[in-house]
Scaffold this motif. Structure first.
Motif, PDB file in Angstrom:
ATOM      1  N   PHE A  89      -3.878  11.617  -8.648  1.00 42.82           N
ATOM      2  CA  PHE A  89      -2.963  10.705  -9.333  1.00 42.82           C
ATOM      3  C   PHE A  89      -3.339   9.257  -9.025  1.00 42.82           C
ATOM      4  N   ARG A  90      -3.321   8.409 -10.054  1.00 39.89           N
ATOM      5  CA  ARG A  90      -3.440   6.964  -9.863  1.00 39.89           C
ATOM      6  C   ARG A  90      -2.425   6.295 -10.764  1.00 39.89           C
ATOM      7  N   PRO A  91      -1.646   5.337 -10.236  1.00 40.25           N
ATOM      8  CA  PRO A  91      -0.600   4.699 -11.046  1.00 40.25           C
ATOM      9  C   PRO A  91      -1.182   4.020 -12.276  1.00 40.25           C
ATOM     10  N   SER A  92      -0.416   4.065 -13.365  1.00 37.38           N
ATOM     11  CA  SER A  92      -0.833   3.425 -14.608  1.00 37.38           C
ATOM     12  C   SER A  92      -0.491   1.949 -14.578  1.00 37.38           C
ATOM     13  N   LYS A 350       9.220   3.568   1.370  1.00 36.93           N
ATOM     14  CA  LYS A 350       9.906   3.410   2.655  1.00 36.93           C
ATOM     15  C   LYS A 350       9.661   4.592   3.578  1.00 36.93           C
ATOM     16  N   ASP A 351       9.382   5.744   2.999  1.00 38.56           N
ATOM     17  CA  ASP A 351       9.125   6.958   3.780  1.00 38.56           C
ATOM     18  C   ASP A 351       7.630   7.256   3.842  1.00 38.56           C
ATOM     19  N   ASN A 352       6.817   6.210   3.601  1.00 40.48           N
ATOM     20  CA  ASN A 352       5.357   6.346   3.599  1.00 40.48           C
ATOM     21  C   ASN A 352       4.899   7.421   2.626  1.00 40.48           C
ATOM     22  N   GLY A 353       5.640   7.524   1.507  1.00 37.17           N
ATOM     23  CA  GLY A 353       5.312   8.538   0.513  1.00 37.17           C
ATOM     24  C   GLY A 353       4.907   7.922  -0.808  1.00 37.17           C
ATOM     25  N   SER A 354       4.688   8.794  -1.768  1.00 37.55           N
ATOM     26  CA  SER A 354       4.319   8.412  -3.127  1.00 37.55           C
ATOM     27  C   SER A 354       5.027   9.365  -4.063  1.00 37.55           C
ATOM     28  N   LEU A 355       5.299   8.916  -5.285  1.00 35.54           N
ATOM     29  CA  LEU A 355       5.941   9.808  -6.245  1.00 35.54           C
ATOM     30  C   LEU A 355       5.042  10.979  -6.612  1.00 35.54           C
TER      31      LEU A 355
END
Length: 515
Positions: A89-92, A350-355
């Motif tokens: 995944f890479r953000p658009s 904030k939770d060092n995560g990604s969607l």
């Protein structure tokens, strides 16, 4: 999408869009197997997974259904498996064209609209079920609520004289204290409980508080505009005298309420009174091909008949938001959705995560590689209707048409918000076989594939796998789903209702610190 022949003659793969550099396996593909293509599988490709049909360069976008689902992290040769080991995944960074694809679908006149047999409440709201609810302000009153509902479950003879009462339902949760009374989390809990207390599918509600909790019962009643009286009754354990006395008092209240709540009858009503919450859980590689677009057709039919369809699970439209923004009726509506996505990006960070953390192990085992791919399927539930508004979690849905409500992707939490907002029906698509109910609103299950439906027929209400098998088109299946929704709204019991689901799945969204 290529048309499949019924049964064993269907193709072993689907070519979903001519621009896609891949196919989706409808059964396991063996290494070296002749598929009638110029390329053969270089390795075993599991059912629901993707195989490259063209070379894909390192860094090149990978497309499914003509939409980008990720970027290749290494060169992918024709015949190779496409999944998490070679796509990410890479953000658009694309601009969003709000309102550029509005459909302006016509709404049927009342005399032409579909109907169902519903319950008209004295306040004008419409019910599809008729329960008595036991709600709690705090976890500390959960056991009392359970004792109350268990009494009527263990003594069915007390309900037998009241055939129009669907049951006594206890909805408990883990929150209500150790947080500030004015915190975002406590306000959200109050809004959720208030929505359930006012829900038309409850003929009456008994609300149980402990007495010393942050989520004080008098404040909940006042701020949510609840009117304590015959329909809504309140009990505070520390005032009544403890567990046993509170249970006995509540049972006595409910015995008095039963003949009153029973005094209803179903009448023919237009489908504009239906509010459908849409969910997908345990998704697989076929969700975007069968059940989700079929539900989208049903949602469009409901909207055309004047009703309301709620799409939710904000993290699961990430990357496919353009499919909704293009149908927004105004920039204000589109901006609301974009603001939600920005909030979720920050929330995950904030939770060092990604969607992209969202696809579960089960999703990936079923063939879904990235959140972008999962989102394509999730957004398909929204059909083609214009997006008329965007709501916060558990906010009352007061506009008819296709709307969006902000919720997490976790299905019980998401559906709880939809029901709090007024949903009187839930439709839940699943590829892996999620089991779910959401009292007081009935929930139907839509299976994405026939093998899972056959394994779990007792849990699934309709087999959208027939689309893959060649037994129905997406449009035909959508019409079947719509008809089933009308039947369920008219009182037909869903599979999850038959199995007793719907109480433990009540799960308000917990936000903020617990002290």
């Amino acid at each position: 999408m290529s048309n499949a022949d019924h049964g064993q003659n269907r193709p072993p793969f689907l070519q979903l869009n001519p621009t896609d550099p891949l196919i989706v396996a409808t059964r396991e593909l063996k290494a070296g197997e002749d598929l009638g293509l110029e390329v053969r599988p270089a390795e075993t490709i599991a059912r629901g997974h993707k195989m490259a049909t063209k070379p894909i360069a390192d860094g090149e976008p990978v497309r499914k259904l003509g939409q980008v689902i990720g970027v290749a992290t290494k060169p992918i040769a024709p015949g190779q498996h496409i999944h998490t080991h070679n796509v990410e995944f890479r953000p658009s960074t694309a601009d969003h064209a709000i309102g550029s694809g509005r459909t302006n679908m016509p709404i049927f006149a009342d005399d032409k609209a579909a109907t169902f047999m519903g319950i008209l409440r004295p306040d004008g709201t419409i019910a599809t079920r008729n329960y008595i609810g036991v709600l709690t302000t705090v976890n500390c009153s959960a056991t009392v609520a359970r004792h109350i509902s268990d009494h009527f479950r263990m003594h069915p003879e007390e309900l037998a004289p009241y055939p129009n009462v669907d049951g006594v339902v206890a909805l408990t949760h883990k929150d209500g204290c150790a947080s500030a009374p004015d915190s975002e989390g406590t306000k959200l809990l109050r809004r959720t409980l208030g929505g359930y207390a006012k829900h038309a599918n409850f003929g009456a509600v008994v609300m149980i508080g402990l007495g010393c909790e942050s989520n004080q019962l008098p404040r909940l009643v006042a701020e949510e505009g609840l009117k304590a009286g015959q329909r809504i009754q309140t009990l505070v354990m520390q005032e009544v005298g403890g567990t046993r006395k509170t249970v006995e008092a509540a049972i006595a209240h409910i015995r008095e309420l039963l003949p009153i709540v029973n005094n209803v009858k179903r009448t023919k009503l237009p489908a504009k009174h239906l509010i459908l919450g849409m969910q997908c859980g345990g998704s697989d590689g076929f969700s975007a091909i069968t059940a989700n677009p079929a539900l989208g057709v049903a949602a469009d039919l409901l909207v055309q008949n004047g009703g309301t369809a709620i799409l939710s699970e904000t993290p699961e439209i990430y990357g496919a938001e353009h499919m909704l923004l293009s149908r927004a009726v105004s920039h204000e509506v589109g901006d609301k959705l974009l603001d939600l996505l920005k909030w979720w990006e920050n929330y995950a960070a904030k939770d060092n995560g990604s969607l992209d953390n969202n696809p579960s192990p089960g999703n990936k085992a079923g063939g879904l590689t990235t959140i972008l791919e999962k989102s394509l399927g999730a957004a398909a539930k929204g059909g083609r209707s214009d997006l008329v508004d965007v709501y916060r979690y558990a906010e009352p849905v007061n506009k008819r048409g296709f709307v969006f409500m902000d919720t997490p992707g976790y299905d019980p939490v998401s559906a709880t918000g939809q029901v709090a907002g007024g949903a009187n029906l839930i439709a839940f698509t699943t590829g892996r076989g999620s089991c779910f109910g959401c009292k007081p609103s009935p929930s139907i299950k839509l299976a994405t594939n026939t093998p899972m439906y056959n394994r779990m027929a007792e849990d699934m209400d309709i087999n959208c796998g027939e689309i893959l098998d060649g037994g129905a088109s997406v449009e035909e299946m959508g019409e079947r789903v719509f008809k089933l929704l009308l039947d369920i709204a008219s009182g037909k019991r869903s599979k999850s209702e038959e199995l007793g689901y719907g109480e433990d799945e009540f799960a308000p969204w917990h936000i903020g610190a617990t002290f």
